[in-house]
Scaffold this active site. Structure first.
Site, PDB file in Angstrom:
ATOM      1  N   LYS A  74     -18.153  -6.163   7.624  1.00 51.30           N
ATOM      2  CA  LYS A  74     -17.106  -6.908   7.512  1.00 51.30           C
ATOM      3  C   LYS A  74     -16.372  -6.743   9.116  1.00 51.30           C
ATOM      4  O   LYS A  74     -16.696  -5.943  10.080  1.00 51.30           O
ATOM      5  CB  LYS A  74     -16.061  -6.234   6.717  1.00 51.30           C
ATOM      6  CG  LYS A  74     -16.148  -6.424   5.194  1.00 51.30           C
ATOM      7  CD  LYS A  74     -14.885  -6.129   4.468  1.00 51.30           C
ATOM      8  CE  LYS A  74     -15.069  -6.528   3.022  1.00 51.30           C
ATOM      9  NZ  LYS A  74     -14.081  -6.058   2.334  1.00 51.30           N
TER      10      LYS A  74
ATOM     11  N   ARG B  44      -2.056  -5.728  -8.675  1.00 49.75           N
ATOM     12  CA  ARG B  44      -0.984  -6.719  -8.485  1.00 49.75           C
ATOM     13  C   ARG B  44      -0.940  -8.140  -9.351  1.00 49.75           C
ATOM     14  O   ARG B  44       0.234  -8.346  -9.822  1.00 49.75           O
ATOM     15  CB  ARG B  44      -1.083  -7.498  -6.968  1.00 49.75           C
ATOM     16  CG  ARG B  44      -0.636  -6.850  -5.796  1.00 49.75           C
ATOM     17  CD  ARG B  44      -1.428  -7.032  -4.701  1.00 49.75           C
ATOM     18  NE  ARG B  44      -2.688  -7.013  -4.610  1.00 49.75           N
ATOM     19  CZ  ARG B  44      -3.708  -6.948  -3.705  1.00 49.75           C
ATOM     20  NH1 ARG B  44      -2.945  -7.170  -2.485  1.00 49.75           N
ATOM     21  NH2 ARG B  44      -4.990  -6.698  -3.623  1.00 49.75           N
TER      22      ARG B  44
ATOM     23  N   SER C 162      -2.742  -7.598   2.741  1.00 43.89           N
ATOM     24  CA  SER C 162      -3.217  -7.394   4.198  1.00 43.89           C
ATOM     25  C   SER C 162      -3.376  -9.015   4.524  1.00 43.89           C
ATOM     26  O   SER C 162      -2.994  -9.306   5.713  1.00 43.89           O
ATOM     27  CB  SER C 162      -4.421  -6.567   4.755  1.00 43.89           C
ATOM     28  OG  SER C 162      -3.862  -5.262   4.231  1.00 43.89           O
TER      29      SER C 162
ATOM     30  N   HIS D  95       0.846  -1.147  -0.066  1.00 45.58           N
ATOM     31  CA  HIS D  95      -0.114  -0.101  -0.010  1.00 45.58           C
ATOM     32  C   HIS D  95       0.825   1.483   0.064  1.00 45.58           C
ATOM     33  O   HIS D  95       0.661   2.264  -0.867  1.00 45.58           O
ATOM     34  CB  HIS D  95      -0.797   0.074   1.348  1.00 45.58           C
ATOM     35  CG  HIS D  95      -2.024  -1.184   1.316  1.00 45.58           C
ATOM     36  ND1 HIS D  95      -2.091  -1.802   2.517  1.00 45.58           N
ATOM     37  CD2 HIS D  95      -2.849  -1.446   0.546  1.00 45.58           C
ATOM     38  CE1 HIS D  95      -3.093  -2.592   2.133  1.00 45.58           C
ATOM     39  NE2 HIS D  95      -3.644  -2.351   1.125  1.00 45.58           N
TER      40      HIS D  95
HETATM   41  P1  ADP Z   1      -5.744  -5.786   0.498  1.00 49.99           P
HETATM   42  O1  ADP Z   1      -6.116  -6.082  -0.818  1.00 49.99           O
HETATM   43  O2  ADP Z   1      -4.185  -6.119   0.759  1.00 49.99           O
HETATM   44  O3  ADP Z   1      -6.666  -6.303   1.541  1.00 49.99           O
HETATM   45  P2  ADP Z   1      -7.043  -3.284   0.183  1.00 49.99           P
HETATM   46  O4  ADP Z   1      -8.280  -3.750   0.200  1.00 49.99           O
HETATM   47  O5  ADP Z   1      -6.651  -2.339   1.417  1.00 49.99           O
HETATM   48  O6  ADP Z   1      -6.044  -4.315   0.432  1.00 49.99           O
HETATM   49  O7  ADP Z   1      -6.521  -2.478  -0.878  1.00 49.99           O
HETATM   50  C1  ADP Z   1      -6.496  -1.263  -1.290  1.00 49.99           C
HETATM   51  C2  ADP Z   1      -5.931  -0.961  -2.746  1.00 49.99           C
HETATM   52  O8  ADP Z   1      -4.565  -1.389  -2.473  1.00 49.99           O
HETATM   53  C3  ADP Z   1      -6.378  -1.890  -3.766  1.00 49.99           C
HETATM   54  O9  ADP Z   1      -6.227  -1.042  -4.948  1.00 49.99           O
HETATM   55  C4  ADP Z   1      -5.374  -2.938  -3.836  1.00 49.99           C
HETATM   56  O10 ADP Z   1      -5.132  -3.568  -5.070  1.00 49.99           O
HETATM   57  C5  ADP Z   1      -4.183  -2.083  -3.480  1.00 49.99           C
HETATM   58  N1  ADP Z   1      -3.002  -2.985  -2.800  1.00 49.99           N
HETATM   59  C6  ADP Z   1      -2.757  -3.682  -1.807  1.00 49.99           C
HETATM   60  N2  ADP Z   1      -1.605  -4.458  -1.611  1.00 49.99           N
HETATM   61  C7  ADP Z   1      -1.018  -4.249  -2.847  1.00 49.99           C
HETATM   62  C8  ADP Z   1       0.308  -4.196  -3.297  1.00 49.99           C
HETATM   63  N3  ADP Z   1       1.125  -5.263  -2.628  1.00 49.99           N
HETATM   64  N4  ADP Z   1       0.711  -3.664  -4.397  1.00 49.99           N
HETATM   65  C9  ADP Z   1       0.124  -2.875  -4.974  1.00 49.99           C
HETATM   66  N5  ADP Z   1      -1.047  -2.546  -4.802  1.00 49.99           N
HETATM   67  C10 ADP Z   1      -1.566  -3.153  -3.565  1.00 49.99           C
END
Ligand code: ADP
Length: 177
Positions: A41, A90, A128, A17
């Site tokens: 959630k 990703r 996460s 992130h």
């Molecule tokens: P997660 O998918 O890790 O539970 P979130 O719902 O908080 O995370 O995702 C928020 C944004 O961050 C989304 O657009 C997700 O694709 C992006 N994201 C999460 N992890 C990464 C990563 N390792 N590299 C690039 N983008 C990421």
């Protein structure tokens, strides 16, 4: 003034992130991180805890601020006068769902654009969920999160493990074979 929002659960924030946040904050005048608070959630961390971990992680980025929101991402963007939604990509699996979400958002609010940043290679596997999985087995997550998040995770899982009855296990995850 170009403003963007970066929405997510951030439960907890990872270096993946943060990589997106740093890169996006260099492209816009103001980046507003939106912590999604979804009542259906059950996150590991409260919105306050997620806020604090993010605030610590972005403290050196002056044009980044953090808000919490509940509801549609496009409404969150419009409420903050942002015309861009930042998302990280990703893998192909992200692409399918993100494409559908972005198209839906465009039908609701055509004036708000979604911008995708491709993950840096070293974080391509990181989520996460993966971090929580490793931490639940007391694995080392220091390469994936900030020191504050690593410490909060250690405390959280220490409490959970202590609270568990002596029998049973926490298997069934994506890492444990
Ligand atoms: P997660 O998918 O890790 O539970 P979130 O719902 O908080 O995370 O995702 C928020 C944004 O961050 C989304 O657009 C997700 O694709 C992006 N994201 C999460 N992890 C990464 C990563 N390792 N590299 C690039 N983008 C990421």
């Amino acid at each position: 003034m170009v403003k963007a929002v970066y929405p997510g659960s951030f439960d907890p924030v990872t270096l993946g992130h943060l990589d997106i946040i740093r890169r996006a904050s260099g492209l816009v005048d103001e980046l507003i991180i939106g912590i999604l608070v979804n009542k259906n959630k059950h996150p590991l961390f409260s919105k306050q805890e997620r806020y604090e971990m993010l605030a610590d992680a972005v403290k050196d980025l002056p044009n980044v601020r953090i808000e919490t929101f509940d509801g549609l991402v496009v409404d969150f963007a419009v409420a903050h006068e942002a015309r861009i939604i930042i998302r990280g990509l990703r893998a192909v699996t992200d692409y399918e769902i993100e494409m559908q979400t972005a198209q839906t958002n465009r039908t609701i609010r055509p004036e708000v654009e979604t911008m995708f940043l491709i993950t840096s290679l070293e974080y391509a596997f990181l989520s996460s969920t993966v971090v929580k999985e490793i931490a639940s087995f007391e694995g080392d997550i220091s390469h994936y999160v900030t020191p504050l998040v690593a410490e909060k995770m250690r405390q959280r899982f220490a409490t959970k493990i202590q609270a568990k009855p002596p029998v049973g296990n926490i298997a069934g995850g994506i890492i444990k074979c």
